[in-house]
Design an enzyme around this catalytic site. Structure first.
Site, PDB file in Angstrom:
ATOM      1  N   HIS A 228      18.408  44.386  36.658  1.00 35.09           N
ATOM      2  CA  HIS A 228      19.535  43.940  37.843  1.00 35.09           C
ATOM      3  C   HIS A 228      19.478  45.229  39.036  1.00 35.09           C
ATOM      4  CE1 HIS A 228      21.943  41.298  35.143  1.00 35.09           C
ATOM      5  NE2 HIS A 228      20.799  40.964  35.289  1.00 35.09           N
TER       6      HIS A 228
ATOM      7  N   GLU B 241      22.079  31.565  36.109  1.00 36.30           N
ATOM      8  CA  GLU B 241      22.338  32.162  34.811  1.00 36.30           C
ATOM      9  C   GLU B 241      22.892  33.407  34.939  1.00 36.30           C
ATOM     10  OE1 GLU B 241      20.948  35.281  33.549  1.00 36.30           O
ATOM     11  OE2 GLU B 241      21.552  35.123  31.520  1.00 36.30           O
ATOM     12  N   GLU B 242      22.782  33.769  35.954  1.00 39.45           N
ATOM     13  CA  GLU B 242      23.104  35.563  36.281  1.00 39.45           C
ATOM     14  C   GLU B 242      24.759  35.284  36.580  1.00 39.45           C
ATOM     15  OE1 GLU B 242      19.780  37.904  35.730  1.00 39.45           O
ATOM     16  OE2 GLU B 242      21.950  37.911  35.257  1.00 39.45           O
TER      17      GLU B 242
ATOM     18  N   ILE C 114      -2.752  32.175  26.042  1.00 41.53           N
ATOM     19  CA  ILE C 114      -2.024  32.187  27.533  1.00 41.53           C
ATOM     20  C   ILE C 114      -2.828  33.159  28.415  1.00 41.53           C
ATOM     21  CG2 ILE C 114      -0.122  31.854  28.817  1.00 41.53           C
ATOM     22  CD1 ILE C 114      -0.358  29.775  27.024  1.00 41.53           C
TER      23      ILE C 114
ATOM     24  N   ASP D  97       1.803  34.590  24.831  1.00 41.29           N
ATOM     25  CA  ASP D  97       1.097  33.814  23.677  1.00 41.29           C
ATOM     26  C   ASP D  97       2.023  33.365  22.594  1.00 41.29           C
ATOM     27  OD1 ASP D  97      -1.604  35.940  24.065  1.00 41.29           O
ATOM     28  OD2 ASP D  97      -1.301  34.299  25.092  1.00 41.29           O
TER      29      ASP D  97
END
Ligand code: DTR
Ligand code: CA
Ligand code: ZN
Ligand code: ZN
Length: 437
Positions: free
Chosen positions: A285, A169-170, A42, A304
């Protein structure tokens, strides 16, 4: 054990493990699958280009990409446009949290078994205090670039591939919880596994692997072992990222993590480099979680590893396909009531360790086979007892296949079959034997 159709990577691993009870004293790590084709590299530059875009989006939208803010929807639109152009079937799943509309972006790669869905995901939202480039642009960019690599390769895996970018998500895994709950039992049962990537480019990186599904865990561990990079088990991650709703629903999960606000120890700095006594990510954060808050090496390696896991775990069989046979058909006489004799095979071209269900086929022509003791000797000399002597077993010949847990043994090397006749008046010879990897 009754044959089971493995619903999941874990079930298949359990099935494989059950084969070991006959020959192995202890249960070993689950076998990591073998990809039919190797994953491509990648390109780090591509992953970083996505991070640059996410940074620009945050800068143009009040400095963040948080749930309910314009920066989040702009991030979703960026990722979705790349996937649409690459041939994915994309879906925007809306939900509400804290009075604001949130979005999960789901991208299905056409093809594969719809009843065996492998998912890889990451949360795309940031906190309100910053751009969230490591948390979690890093995971989102790596998953995106892996999905684009699947398209470039026109990969046609046995399993169906689905990628996801979660919202909110947070705020407490809101988007991923909404997705899992919305799936329903039938669709959930089709999920063979979920791979989670949340913070994988930390500036003072560690290399942590989730200790959940053993097959997924082993897949990541094998990848890093191939790079000679030690990993640690991610212990405090349970419940702290988007794999939790999948795990709670019984889906096999795994993932990678490079560390957040915890402090890197001296021992960890010894093996990974970086700075002991400093957080893995001092900008966790915070407003300084920008494109400057990334360790390129960690991001490259982990990207990868994402591709390696997607390629490997989307291959059809969890255990390696029908194997390669290494055999020796030269007759070796067995002295009556005498010393042991051996016959050897040279195993080459394998990677890593031998399988946990190594097949040992033997063909020994000998009268009164109860006289015989038979062992398999690994390249390092470790002995695995295949057959004990038995005064009552008067039948002739030993023609059978044993299954041995050889997963602690290096595969390549000279393996030997050792046979000894421990009682008088009967003779015979090793006709042939073989190992199937
Ligand atoms: N909760 C994640 C970051 C995080 C903290 N500990 C872990 C362990 C495993 C995965 C992720 C995390 C967040 O702040 O997005
Ligand atoms: Ca790379
Ligand atoms: Zn976070
Ligand atoms: Zn995160």
């Amino acid at each position: 054990m009754s044959p089971v159709r493995p619903r999941s990577l874990l079930a298949a691993a359990v099935a494989a493990t059950a084969l070991l009870s006959a020959a192995a004293p202890a249960v070993q790590a689950a076998p990591a699958p073998v990809a039919a084709v190797a994953a491509p590299d990648i390109p780090l530059a591509n992953v970083k280009a996505h991070l640059t875009q996410l940074q620009s989006i945050a800068t143009a939208n009040g400095g963040n990409r948080a749930h309910g803010r314009t920066g989040y929807r702009a991030s979703v639109d960026y990722v979705k446009a790349k996937l649409d152009a690459a041939g994915y079937t994309t879906t925007l799943q809306q939900f509400t949290s804290g009075g604001a509309t949130g979005y999960n972006l789901i991208a299905d790669w056409p093809g594969g078994d719809p009843n065996q869905v492998l998912m890889a995901g990451s949360h795309l939202d940031s906190v309100t205090s910053g751009a969230g480039i490591n948390d979690n642009g890093s995971g989102s960019a790596a998953v995106l670039e892996t999905a684009l690599a699947v398209s470039r390769a026109q990969l046609a895996p046995d399993k169906h591939l689905r990628f996801a970018w979660w919202g909110a998500e947070e705020l407490g895994l809101v988007g991923s919880k909404y997705y899992v709950n919305s799936l329903g039992t039938t669709e959930r049962s089709k999920l063979a596994g979920y791979l989670n990537f949340d913070m994988i480019g930390s500036p003072n990186p560690g290399y942590f692997v989730y200790d959940d599904d053993p097959v997924i865990e082993q897949t990541f561990k094998d990848y890093y072992a191939g790079l000679s990079i030690p990993t640690e088990i991610e212990t405090e991650g349970d419940g702290r990222s988007d794999h939790a709703p999948f795990k709670n629903a019984g889906v096999p999960v795994g993932g990678l993590f490079s560390g957040a606000d915890y402090t890197k120890t001296s021992a960890q700095a010894q093996k990974w480099g970086g700075t002991a006594g400093q957080a893995f990510d001092r900008c966790y954060h915070s407003s300084c979680d920008t494109t400057a808050n990334i360790n390129d090496t960690a991001l490259d390696r982990n990207s990868d590893a994402v591709a390696h896991a997607v390629w490997t775990l989307s291959a059809g069989s969890v255990t390696p396909p029908a194997g390669t046979v290494f055999s020796n058909a030269t007759d070796v006489a067995i002295p009556d009531n005498g010393g042991a004799v051996t016959s050897s095979v040279s195993v080459t071209g394998r990677t890593g360790n031998a399988p946990s269900a190594l097949k040992v086929g033997v063909d020994i022509k000998h009268t009164y086979r109860g006289d015989l003791v038979v062992d398999l000797l690994a390249p390092d000399g470790s002995a695995y007892r295949l057959k004990n002597s038995s005064g009552s077993d008067s039948a002739d010949n030993v023609i059978t296949t044993y299954t041995v847990d050889a997963s602690t043994e290096t595969a390549n090397g000279t393996w030997r079959l050792r046979v000894q006749d421990i009682a008088a008046q009967d003779t015979g010879y090793i006709d042939s034997w073989q190992l199937t990897f």
